[in-house]
Design a protein around this motif. Structure first.
Motif, PDB file in Angstrom:
ATOM      1  N   ASP A  58      36.991  52.230  39.469  1.00  0.00           N
ATOM      2  CA  ASP A  58      37.429  51.328  38.405  1.00  0.00           C
ATOM      3  C   ASP A  58      36.727  49.981  38.493  1.00  0.00           C
ATOM      4  O   ASP A  58      36.223  49.581  39.536  1.00  0.00           O
ATOM      5  CB  ASP A  58      38.948  51.103  38.502  1.00  0.00           C
ATOM      6  CG  ASP A  58      39.712  52.403  38.372  1.00  0.00           C
ATOM      7  OD1 ASP A  58      39.535  53.070  37.343  1.00  0.00           O
ATOM      8  OD2 ASP A  58      40.473  52.738  39.294  1.00  0.00           O
ATOM      9  N   LEU A  59      36.758  49.268  37.367  1.00  0.00           N
ATOM     10  CA  LEU A  59      36.260  47.903  37.291  1.00  0.00           C
ATOM     11  C   LEU A  59      37.484  47.009  37.150  1.00  0.00           C
ATOM     12  O   LEU A  59      38.244  47.143  36.192  1.00  0.00           O
ATOM     13  CB  LEU A  59      35.334  47.747  36.084  1.00  0.00           C
ATOM     14  CG  LEU A  59      34.654  46.391  35.917  1.00  0.00           C
ATOM     15  CD1 LEU A  59      33.647  46.177  37.047  1.00  0.00           C
ATOM     16  CD2 LEU A  59      33.951  46.305  34.584  1.00  0.00           C
ATOM     17  N   ILE A  60      37.695  46.110  38.107  1.00  0.00           N
ATOM     18  CA  ILE A  60      38.902  45.283  38.131  1.00  0.00           C
ATOM     19  C   ILE A  60      38.510  43.812  38.112  1.00  0.00           C
ATOM     20  O   ILE A  60      37.629  43.386  38.866  1.00  0.00           O
ATOM     21  CB  ILE A  60      39.731  45.578  39.399  1.00  0.00           C
ATOM     22  CG1 ILE A  60      40.136  47.042  39.395  1.00  0.00           C
ATOM     23  CG2 ILE A  60      40.952  44.691  39.471  1.00  0.00           C
ATOM     24  CD1 ILE A  60      40.758  47.493  40.684  1.00  0.00           C
ATOM     25  N   LYS A  61      39.181  43.042  37.247  1.00  0.00           N
ATOM     26  CA  LYS A  61      38.935  41.600  37.180  1.00  0.00           C
ATOM     27  C   LYS A  61      39.743  40.941  38.290  1.00  0.00           C
ATOM     28  O   LYS A  61      40.963  40.990  38.302  1.00  0.00           O
ATOM     29  CB  LYS A  61      39.349  41.043  35.821  1.00  0.00           C
ATOM     30  CG  LYS A  61      38.921  39.602  35.619  1.00  0.00           C
ATOM     31  CD  LYS A  61      39.447  39.008  34.330  1.00  0.00           C
ATOM     32  CE  LYS A  61      38.670  39.483  33.131  1.00  0.00           C
ATOM     33  NZ  LYS A  61      39.020  38.707  31.913  1.00  0.00           N
ATOM     34  N   ILE A  62      39.044  40.316  39.265  1.00  0.00           N
ATOM     35  CA  ILE A  62      39.746  39.713  40.406  1.00  0.00           C
ATOM     36  C   ILE A  62      39.829  38.197  40.314  1.00  0.00           C
ATOM     37  O   ILE A  62      40.688  37.600  40.960  1.00  0.00           O
ATOM     38  CB  ILE A  62      39.096  40.124  41.745  1.00  0.00           C
ATOM     39  CG1 ILE A  62      37.629  39.760  41.787  1.00  0.00           C
ATOM     40  CG2 ILE A  62      39.284  41.599  42.000  1.00  0.00           C
ATOM     41  CD1 ILE A  62      36.978  39.968  43.137  1.00  0.00           C
ATOM     42  N   ALA A  63      38.973  37.558  39.543  1.00  0.00           N
ATOM     43  CA  ALA A  63      39.023  36.101  39.366  1.00  0.00           C
ATOM     44  C   ALA A  63      38.842  35.788  37.887  1.00  0.00           C
ATOM     45  O   ALA A  63      37.740  35.460  37.444  1.00  0.00           O
ATOM     46  CB  ALA A  63      37.958  35.431  40.209  1.00  0.00           C
ATOM     47  N   PRO A  64      39.932  35.871  37.091  1.00  0.00           N
ATOM     48  CA  PRO A  64      39.802  35.685  35.658  1.00  0.00           C
ATOM     49  C   PRO A  64      39.488  34.250  35.241  1.00  0.00           C
ATOM     50  O   PRO A  64      38.929  34.026  34.169  1.00  0.00           O
ATOM     51  CB  PRO A  64      41.171  36.112  35.109  1.00  0.00           C
ATOM     52  CG  PRO A  64      42.104  35.982  36.245  1.00  0.00           C
ATOM     53  CD  PRO A  64      41.292  36.210  37.482  1.00  0.00           C
ATOM     54  N   ASN A  65      39.800  33.256  36.087  1.00  0.00           N
ATOM     55  CA  ASN A  65      39.592  31.860  35.701  1.00  0.00           C
ATOM     56  C   ASN A  65      38.210  31.337  36.054  1.00  0.00           C
ATOM     57  O   ASN A  65      37.858  30.229  35.678  1.00  0.00           O
ATOM     58  CB  ASN A  65      40.661  30.975  36.360  1.00  0.00           C
ATOM     59  CG  ASN A  65      42.047  31.324  35.871  1.00  0.00           C
ATOM     60  OD1 ASN A  65      42.216  31.795  34.753  1.00  0.00           O
ATOM     61  ND2 ASN A  65      43.034  31.116  36.711  1.00  0.00           N
ATOM     62  N   ALA A  66      37.424  32.110  36.780  1.00  0.00           N
ATOM     63  CA  ALA A  66      36.076  31.678  37.146  1.00  0.00           C
ATOM     64  C   ALA A  66      35.174  31.739  35.919  1.00  0.00           C
ATOM     65  O   ALA A  66      35.462  32.402  34.937  1.00  0.00           O
ATOM     66  CB  ALA A  66      35.528  32.582  38.241  1.00  0.00           C
ATOM     67  N   VAL A  67      34.059  31.013  35.981  1.00  0.00           N
ATOM     68  CA  VAL A  67      33.095  31.037  34.878  1.00  0.00           C
ATOM     69  C   VAL A  67      31.778  31.514  35.441  1.00  0.00           C
ATOM     70  O   VAL A  67      31.164  30.812  36.228  1.00  0.00           O
ATOM     71  CB  VAL A  67      32.927  29.640  34.254  1.00  0.00           C
ATOM     72  CG1 VAL A  67      31.914  29.665  33.111  1.00  0.00           C
ATOM     73  CG2 VAL A  67      34.260  29.122  33.765  1.00  0.00           C
ATOM     74  N   PRO A  68      31.256  32.672  35.080  1.00  0.00           N
ATOM     75  CA  PRO A  68      31.922  33.739  34.333  1.00  0.00           C
ATOM     76  C   PRO A  68      32.968  34.446  35.209  1.00  0.00           C
ATOM     77  O   PRO A  68      32.919  34.330  36.436  1.00  0.00           O
ATOM     78  CB  PRO A  68      30.780  34.687  33.983  1.00  0.00           C
ATOM     79  CG  PRO A  68      29.792  34.495  35.069  1.00  0.00           C
ATOM     80  CD  PRO A  68      29.897  33.050  35.481  1.00  0.00           C
TER      81      PRO A  68
END
Length: 185
Positions: A58-68
């Motif tokens: 799977d592809l999991i978002k671990i740091a949603p607030n980072a840019v990108p």
């Protein structure tokens, strides 16, 4: 209704886990990290999803607030297991301070007072705070001010391991004092 995921024999809503994964990731660009922690660089979410599908994970978002935003190619059940294990370790390291209560009466004998002092000593050595309450009933209420010395003696007996957080004050029909363990240097 939301996406469901079978995890350890039970069905879990992914939205309850606060994790975005696979098709839920709608960002244009993401920073991708492989299973072994190697950075694969910045690419589109579709390319990252394609890499995850090729690896069969799977592809999991671990740091949603980072840019990108940072996403990781990892097996979701393994990721969730590691996350829960980290949470358990953090709970073990937390130090919960409880407030234990020791009740006294104004006509307490010396030996009884010493027993209560030793009970309070045990609580303080474990790192808990101790609430010492001197309870008055009936005619004892008229001698409330004169019985304050009992709490002072109690605090003096524990002086080497305890400090007075809140000095004695009247709360209803009782005098209350709070002791906490002294900080070791």
């Amino acid at each position: 209704m939301g996406v469901r995921f079978i995890f350890s024999g039970r069905c879990v809503n992914i939205s309850e886990l606060n994790v975005q994964m696979n098709e839920q990731i709608r960002d244009k660009e993401v920073r991708v990290i492989s299973e072994d922690g190697e950075q694969l660089g910045i690419m589109s979410a579709q390319e990252a999803l394609k890499l995850a599908e090729e690896a069969g994970v799977d592809l999991i978002k671990i740091a949603p607030n980072a840019v990108p935003p940072v996403v990781k190619i990892v097996d979701f059940s393994k990721y969730r297991y590691e996350q829960r294990r980290r949470e358990k370790e953090q709970k073990k390291k937390q130090n919960v301070i409880e407030v234990k209560e020791v009740r006294l009466t104004p006509n307490i004998d010396t030996n009884d007072l010493n027993t209560k002092v030793s009970a309070a000593r045990k609580f303080l050595e474990k790192g808990n705070k101790v609430k010492v309450s001197l309870r008055f009933r009936g005619r004892e209420l008229s001698r409330m001010g004169q019985s304050k010395y009992i709490l002072d003696d109690f605090a003096a007996a524990l002086g080497e391991i305890a400090q007075v957080d809140k000095p004695s004050k009247t709360e209803g029909r009782s005098l209350v004092m709070i002791l906490s363990p002294k900080k070791s240097k």
